[in-house]
Design a protein around this motif. Sequence first.
Motif, mmCIF file in Angstrom:
data_model
loop_
_atom_site.group_PDB
_atom_site.id
_atom_site.type_symbol
_atom_site.label_atom_id
_atom_site.label_comp_id
_atom_site.label_asym_id
_atom_site.label_seq_id
_atom_site.Cartn_x
_atom_site.Cartn_y
_atom_site.Cartn_z
ATOM 1 N N ALA A 316 0.836 -1.212 0.000
ATOM 2 C CA ALA A 316 0.000 0.000 0.000
ATOM 3 C C ALA A 316 0.866 1.254 0.000
ATOM 4 C CB ALA A 316 -0.923 -0.024 1.217
ATOM 5 N N ARG A 320 0.640 4.093 -2.910
ATOM 6 C CA ARG A 320 0.114 5.414 -2.570
ATOM 7 C C ARG A 320 1.194 6.490 -2.568
ATOM 8 N NH1 ARG A 320 -4.389 8.062 -2.879
ATOM 9 N NH2 ARG A 320 -5.392 6.068 -2.425
ATOM 10 N N ARG A 333 -4.430 -1.739 -8.807
ATOM 11 C CA ARG A 333 -5.483 -1.597 -7.787
ATOM 12 C C ARG A 333 -6.719 -2.423 -8.158
ATOM 13 N NH1 ARG A 333 -3.915 4.127 -7.339
ATOM 14 N NH2 ARG A 333 -2.838 4.360 -5.331
ATOM 15 N N ILE A 398 -4.187 -4.105 2.204
ATOM 16 C CA ILE A 398 -3.726 -3.096 1.235
ATOM 17 C C ILE A 398 -4.759 -1.976 1.091
ATOM 18 C CG2 ILE A 398 -3.214 -2.702 -1.203
ATOM 19 C CD1 ILE A 398 -1.961 -5.476 -1.293
ATOM 20 N N THR A 401 -5.014 0.085 4.321
ATOM 21 C CA THR A 401 -3.824 0.917 4.517
ATOM 22 C C THR A 401 -3.802 2.086 3.541
ATOM 23 O OG1 THR A 401 -2.629 -1.059 5.234
ATOM 24 C CG2 THR A 401 -1.315 0.856 4.638
ATOM 25 N N GLU A 402 -4.185 1.833 2.294
ATOM 26 C CA GLU A 402 -4.245 2.938 1.332
ATOM 27 C C GLU A 402 -5.247 3.998 1.774
ATOM 28 O OE1 GLU A 402 -3.333 3.110 -2.849
ATOM 29 O OE2 GLU A 402 -4.118 1.062 -2.952
#
Length: 542
Positions: A316, A320, A333, A398, A401-402
């Motif tokens: 992530a 990002r 993604r 992921i 967290t993003e």
Amino acid sequence: MRTLFKRFFASGSVFIWGCAAGVSVSLLMVFGLLLLIIINGLGYFWTSNVVDLTLKGGQHVMGQLAGREVIPRSVTPNHPEGKGRLRVKIGNRDLYGLDFKWVNDEQIVSQAYPADAVLLERREWGNMYARIKAIYKGETLQTEGNEEAWVALAPLLSTTNDLHTQISRIETIDIGAINAEIEQGRLKIRAFEMGREQRPINNLKAEVAAAESRYQAKTMELEALRTQFDEYSVVMVDANGQEKQIPLGQIIRALRPNEMGLFQKSWIYLTNAWSVLSTEPRESNTEGGIFPAIFGTVMMVIIMSFVVAPFGVLAALYLREYAKQGTLVRLVRIAVNNLAGVPSIVFGVFGLGFFIYAIGGTLDQLFFPERLPTPTFGTGGILWASLTLALLTVPVVIVATEEGLAAVPREFREGSLALGATKLETMLKVVIPSALPGILTGLILAMARAAGEVAPLMLTGVVKLAPSLPLDGSWPFFHLDRKFMHLGFHIYDVGFQSPNVEAAKPMVYITTLVLITVVVLLNFTAIVLRNHLRKKYAGSVL
């Protein structure tokens, strides 16, 4: 009227009431499911009275009442409410071949709760409901009569259970350690023959011979204990006069439920609950405890968490903070989001092919050739099951967290860089601490899903009954190659694979209740950790 309806719909009240109804229905379904599980699960530990039903024709049915229902298609003009029947847990499976029996109300002549009715909890064949006739030592009569034998039974059972503990300790710990030592010696001899061991073979053979001598000594000690274990037996007489002689070694405990008060039954309730949580299963998992399944589930989730957290966070962070946003990143993604929707059994097939056959098989060829053709890591185990579930849950981490990284204000990054911090320092000391609540939220969701998954585990390491735990006192202590038991698979096995469905039903509810409790406790621990970190880093960063 039409204007009133238009105003009503325009006010949005319909939408609000619809949303409230949806939430109410959802809550009712959740709480109804939990209530059903709790009532059926916690009710298993209560020791109810033993009833003696006298039927038409003089036959008796003795056991514990387990339910009541209206007989299907029994509603008639003479019986507008239908005819009823009782479900009785009669035990005595070795005498009658079944654990439960339905008795119609119209067959019952009388119903009594005899004070001298005895409930024997046995290691095999389930419970027995009967009266005591006599106790024998070998072929010699020791005590005769229901009351006299009942008084003599308690100390004998205490001695027998102590012997059972000694036998179990010798079998699992002492002999288990010697067997491991013999196996290690045998493998070293084979490694010497393959040129992978430098120690003289005579020394290795001497070590194996010494271990085998100790094995023989322990075996003789075990035989002596088993002789004492089966020395006494008790003759039981059921309600219909059938006699059954049972070795005391087969009896776990004897109770007279009809003589017990509320305090005694409450104490038995607590001991039953602790026994289920702390002992191993027996009777094809339909009796006994579920400790190995609890241990395997928790250990698998912990290993999975240690693997999925760093991989998910790093992925992530790259997507990002470092990757150049464009078509390729959007495709990645999309792939991550689609990965979260793949059926879990597909991950199991991948884990079987990639982790077990490819990686595990290669590890066996490189590091454990002396064990072949018996695989070490080239077969299912808790490590491969944990890695498979980590792969299954990494999209959740992921995405969460993003979202957490995106919620960090841009001014924090720019302020840190303006003060002279490098990009790495900004990530480690500003961005990641600020995004920790989002990261831990993703980890909580991943743990909840991993704890409840069953399908991929069936291909990667879970078993019906594991002889050894993945953690014990033998080197290297953590045996990541071992197969393990899992609460979710235990529910499936007991509920759908058991030959005795009626006897297994309470265990299904208990295991479900424990699984929910384990998931809640794991999530609660993660939530406490998240709140602690949020307070800690909020003060230093913000």
